[in-house]
Scaffold this motif. Structure first.
Motif, PDB file in Angstrom:
ATOM      1  N   PRO A 229       0.924  -1.301   0.080  1.00 53.88           N
ATOM      2  CA  PRO A 229      -0.136   0.034  -0.089  1.00 53.88           C
ATOM      3  C   PRO A 229       0.797   1.109  -0.153  1.00 53.88           C
ATOM      4  N   LEU A 230       1.989   1.259   0.770  1.00 52.28           N
ATOM      5  CA  LEU A 230       2.767   2.315   0.733  1.00 52.28           C
ATOM      6  C   LEU A 230       3.557   2.740  -0.593  1.00 52.28           C
ATOM      7  N   CYS A 231       4.016   1.879  -1.255  1.00 52.32           N
ATOM      8  CA  CYS A 231       4.540   1.760  -2.412  1.00 52.32           C
ATOM      9  C   CYS A 231       3.546   2.275  -3.566  1.00 52.32           C
ATOM     10  N   LYS A 232       2.382   1.721  -3.405  1.00 52.84           N
ATOM     11  CA  LYS A 232       1.435   2.355  -4.206  1.00 52.84           C
ATOM     12  C   LYS A 232       1.012   3.879  -4.265  1.00 52.84           C
ATOM     13  N   GLU A 233       1.043   4.207  -2.932  1.00 50.64           N
ATOM     14  CA  GLU A 233       0.593   5.557  -2.603  1.00 50.64           C
ATOM     15  C   GLU A 233       1.762   6.435  -2.915  1.00 50.64           C
ATOM     16  N   THR A 234       3.128   5.929  -2.823  1.00 50.01           N
ATOM     17  CA  THR A 234       4.158   6.881  -3.090  1.00 50.01           C
ATOM     18  C   THR A 234       4.399   6.949  -4.505  1.00 50.01           C
ATOM     19  N   PHE A 235       4.254   6.097  -5.384  1.00 46.69           N
ATOM     20  CA  PHE A 235       4.649   6.036  -6.712  1.00 46.69           C
ATOM     21  C   PHE A 235       3.628   5.855  -7.673  1.00 46.69           C
ATOM     22  N   PHE A 236       2.286   5.288  -7.129  1.00 47.10           N
ATOM     23  CA  PHE A 236       1.469   5.102  -8.395  1.00 47.10           C
ATOM     24  C   PHE A 236       0.167   5.737  -8.207  1.00 47.10           C
ATOM     25  N   SER A 237      -0.817   5.496  -9.296  1.00 47.10           N
ATOM     26  CA  SER A 237      -2.187   5.749  -8.995  1.00 47.10           C
ATOM     27  C   SER A 237      -2.973   4.717  -8.178  1.00 47.10           C
ATOM     28  N   ALA A 238      -4.045   5.377  -7.600  1.00 45.98           N
ATOM     29  CA  ALA A 238      -4.717   4.323  -6.609  1.00 45.98           C
ATOM     30  C   ALA A 238      -5.495   3.264  -7.502  1.00 45.98           C
ATOM     31  N   SER A 239      -5.565   3.557  -8.749  1.00 45.48           N
ATOM     32  CA  SER A 239      -6.367   2.589  -9.587  1.00 45.48           C
ATOM     33  C   SER A 239      -5.250   1.616 -10.051  1.00 45.48           C
ATOM     34  N   MET A 240      -4.123   1.525  -9.826  1.00 44.66           N
ATOM     35  CA  MET A 240      -3.068   0.785 -10.369  1.00 44.66           C
ATOM     36  C   MET A 240      -3.327  -0.633  -9.754  1.00 44.66           C
ATOM     37  N   GLU A 241      -3.328  -1.739 -10.843  1.00 45.63           N
ATOM     38  CA  GLU A 241      -3.434  -2.987 -10.114  1.00 45.63           C
ATOM     39  C   GLU A 241      -2.370  -3.432  -9.087  1.00 45.63           C
ATOM     40  N   ASP A 242      -2.743  -3.986  -8.152  1.00 50.06           N
ATOM     41  CA  ASP A 242      -1.934  -4.473  -7.175  1.00 50.06           C
ATOM     42  C   ASP A 242      -0.675  -5.420  -7.715  1.00 50.06           C
ATOM     43  N   GLU A 243      -1.261  -6.380  -8.559  1.00 49.39           N
ATOM     44  CA  GLU A 243       0.035  -7.349  -9.061  1.00 49.39           C
ATOM     45  C   GLU A 243       0.878  -6.744 -10.000  1.00 49.39           C
ATOM     46  N   LEU A 244       0.571  -5.539 -10.661  1.00 49.98           N
ATOM     47  CA  LEU A 244       1.681  -4.605 -11.325  1.00 49.98           C
ATOM     48  C   LEU A 244       2.593  -3.885 -10.235  1.00 49.98           C
ATOM     49  N   VAL A 245       1.922  -3.357  -9.291  1.00 55.02           N
ATOM     50  CA  VAL A 245       2.663  -2.456  -8.352  1.00 55.02           C
ATOM     51  C   VAL A 245       3.532  -3.417  -7.578  1.00 55.02           C
ATOM     52  N   LEU A 246       3.350  -4.722  -7.220  1.00 51.56           N
ATOM     53  CA  LEU A 246       4.093  -5.694  -6.715  1.00 51.56           C
ATOM     54  C   LEU A 246       5.328  -5.950  -7.663  1.00 51.56           C
ATOM     55  N   ARG A 247       5.331  -6.256  -8.733  1.00 49.17           N
ATOM     56  CA  ARG A 247       6.301  -6.373  -9.838  1.00 49.17           C
ATOM     57  C   ARG A 247       7.189  -5.354  -9.847  1.00 49.17           C
ATOM     58  N   TYR A 248       6.688  -4.044  -9.834  1.00 51.02           N
ATOM     59  CA  TYR A 248       7.435  -3.070  -9.843  1.00 51.02           C
ATOM     60  C   TYR A 248       8.157  -2.755  -8.386  1.00 51.02           C
ATOM     61  N   GLN A 249       7.569  -2.832  -7.437  1.00 53.16           N
ATOM     62  CA  GLN A 249       8.126  -2.992  -6.186  1.00 53.16           C
ATOM     63  C   GLN A 249       9.322  -3.792  -5.859  1.00 53.16           C
ATOM     64  N   LYS A 250       9.338  -5.141  -6.522  1.00 56.92           N
ATOM     65  CA  LYS A 250      10.297  -6.033  -6.647  1.00 56.92           C
ATOM     66  C   LYS A 250      11.659  -5.456  -7.482  1.00 56.92           C
ATOM     67  N   LEU A 251      11.359  -4.753  -8.582  1.00 61.73           N
ATOM     68  CA  LEU A 251      12.216  -4.342  -9.176  1.00 61.73           C
ATOM     69  C   LEU A 251      12.911  -3.088  -8.777  1.00 61.73           C
ATOM     70  N   MET A 252      12.264  -2.130  -8.177  1.00 57.25           N
ATOM     71  CA  MET A 252      12.817  -0.992  -7.372  1.00 57.25           C
ATOM     72  C   MET A 252      13.512  -1.551  -6.319  1.00 57.25           C
ATOM     73  N   THR A 253      13.339  -2.661  -5.568  1.00 59.20           N
ATOM     74  CA  THR A 253      14.165  -3.175  -4.434  1.00 59.20           C
ATOM     75  C   THR A 253      15.428  -3.430  -4.771  1.00 59.20           C
ATOM     76  N   GLU A 254      15.348  -4.126  -6.057  1.00 53.09           N
ATOM     77  CA  GLU A 254      16.553  -4.834  -6.490  1.00 53.09           C
ATOM     78  C   GLU A 254      17.391  -3.551  -7.210  1.00 53.09           C
ATOM     79  N   SER A 255      16.893  -2.534  -7.730  1.00 51.76           N
ATOM     80  CA  SER A 255      17.457  -1.716  -8.382  1.00 51.76           C
ATOM     81  C   SER A 255      18.658  -0.835  -7.960  1.00 51.76           C
ATOM     82  N   SER A 256      18.532  -0.475  -6.633  1.00 48.36           N
ATOM     83  CA  SER A 256      19.405   0.312  -5.933  1.00 48.36           C
ATOM     84  C   SER A 256      20.130  -0.293  -5.058  1.00 48.36           C
ATOM     85  N   ARG A 257      21.564  -0.426  -5.309  1.00 43.60           N
ATOM     86  CA  ARG A 257      22.190  -1.093  -4.310  1.00 43.60           C
ATOM     87  C   ARG A 257      22.912  -0.187  -3.128  1.00 43.60           C
ATOM     88  N   MET A 258      22.991   1.019  -3.553  1.00 41.98           N
ATOM     89  CA  MET A 258      23.428   2.021  -2.859  1.00 41.98           C
ATOM     90  C   MET A 258      22.866   3.463  -3.227  1.00 41.98           C
TER      91      MET A 258
END
Length: 349
Positions: A229-258
């Protein structure tokens, strides 16, 4: 923000670029454990910087219907170079905008800054500074791009683009062979304003204390990585599908090592200097539902460059990934068409 979180707790207020070599962190854990799968027509490459470090970029060649249908022979569309913000990498552009703009004839390059995505990681606690990131972008453009490109930056990537713009034509850098190559234009997408994020922070603290707490928790404490929910509120619209938010959340978590920046050094570099080339086309784009960069921050950026910013309805901070990503892309495409037409008229005079 795809950037703000790295400094939310602060309240203070070329061809080639030579940088000191920094060791590469090797091993299986220094790249994304959840790799981004490229789309059809995309390829992943690595640009070798003067330091020896390699910077990932995703390329998609322009094809399909050209964006300019005028009967006069137009110049080739300028290449587009995309710069991401914190917690993102080249993949954030490759998902939607690279296919879109390539279909309109633009060669597209999305880079991953050092320490992000599949790029090498420098030694030390942070990926670099405003100056070194801009220098890396300049080195990439100077060696990989044949025509002057349009440089597009999102969030803190927008601040890097602003610093790049301010150093075009810098005679001191030219004498040191560190000049930033000329551009066809610049696009600032939901960008941190020229003065940094301190103004955003204070406005949130006094006018939206709950939102300020959420942004701090989400970005500074990286809670967006574990709270959907916090990831969606920070980066995306409320109408964004949770499944897509989850995919991007994982990619964002992996993207920034520092972290992209050292906070104190970043603040000492701000505000960014004025551009020397006042005739360079600049486009400032914002999102109406941006949870991070408010309307005042958007207007500050527009005023700084003497342009009227465009605020797109129905999209959030991650305008290139949001469920209505086409809205922002279409507005930029329209601006690019005008830019190319104006430059064509300028050559004919």
């Amino acid at each position: 923000m795809a950037a703000l979180g790295t400094i939310i707790l602060t309240s203070n207020p070329h061809r080639r670029m030579t940088v000191n070599p920094r060791a590469v962190l090797t091993g299986s854990n220094d790249k994304m454990r959840i790799p981004y799968e490229l789309k059809q027509g995309q390829s992943r490459h690595f640009h070798k910087l003067p330091s020896g470090l390699k910077m990932e970029f995703i390329f998609q060649k322009g094809h399909g219907e050209k964006f300019d249908k005028s009967p006069a022979q137009p110049p080739p569309p300028p290449p587009l170079v995309f710069v991401h913000g914190s917690f993102h990498a080249a993949w954030c552009w490759a998902e939607n905008w690279l296919p879109y703009f390539s279909q309109h004839g633009f060669d597209c390059y999305a880079i991953s800054l050092l320490g992000q995505g599949e790029s090498d990681s420098p030694a030390g606690p942070v990926a670099g500074s405003l100056q070194t990131h801009a220098a890396d972008v300049a080195d990439f453009i100077g060696k990989e791009i044949r025509l002057p490109p349009v440089l597009l930056g999102h969030s803190f990537g927008g601040l890097i683009v602003q610093y790049y713009l301010s150093n075009i034509g810098n005679e001191k850098l030219q004498e040191m062979e560190r000049a930033h190559p000329f551009l066809a234009g610049g696009v600032l997408v939901c960008s941190v304003p020229p003065s940094g994020n301190s103004g955003l922070v204070w406005r949130y603290l006094f006018s939206k204390p709950i939102a300020a707490f959420k942004v701090t928790l989400s970005l500074a404490a990286k809670a967006f990585q574990t709270s959907l929910p916090l990831c969606k509120e920070t980066f995306f619209s409320a109408s964004m599908e949770d499944e897509l938010v989850l995919r991007y959340q994982k990619l964002m978590t992996e993207s920034s090592r520092m972290p992209l920046f050292d906070l104190r050094k970043l603040n000492s570099s701000l505000p960014v200097p004025r551009m020397k080339d006042s005739f360079l086309g600049i486009f400032v784009l914002g999102a109406k539902d941006d949870f991070i960069v408010d309307a005042e921050g958007l207007n500050e950026t527009g005023t700084f460059y003497g342009v009227s910013p465009v605020c797109v309805e129905g999209v959030a901070h991650d305008i290139m990934l949001d469920c209505s990503w086409e809205k922002g892309a279409q507005v930029i495409l329209s601006w690019l068409s005008c830019l190319n037409r104006d430059q064509t008229l300028g050559r004919s005079r």
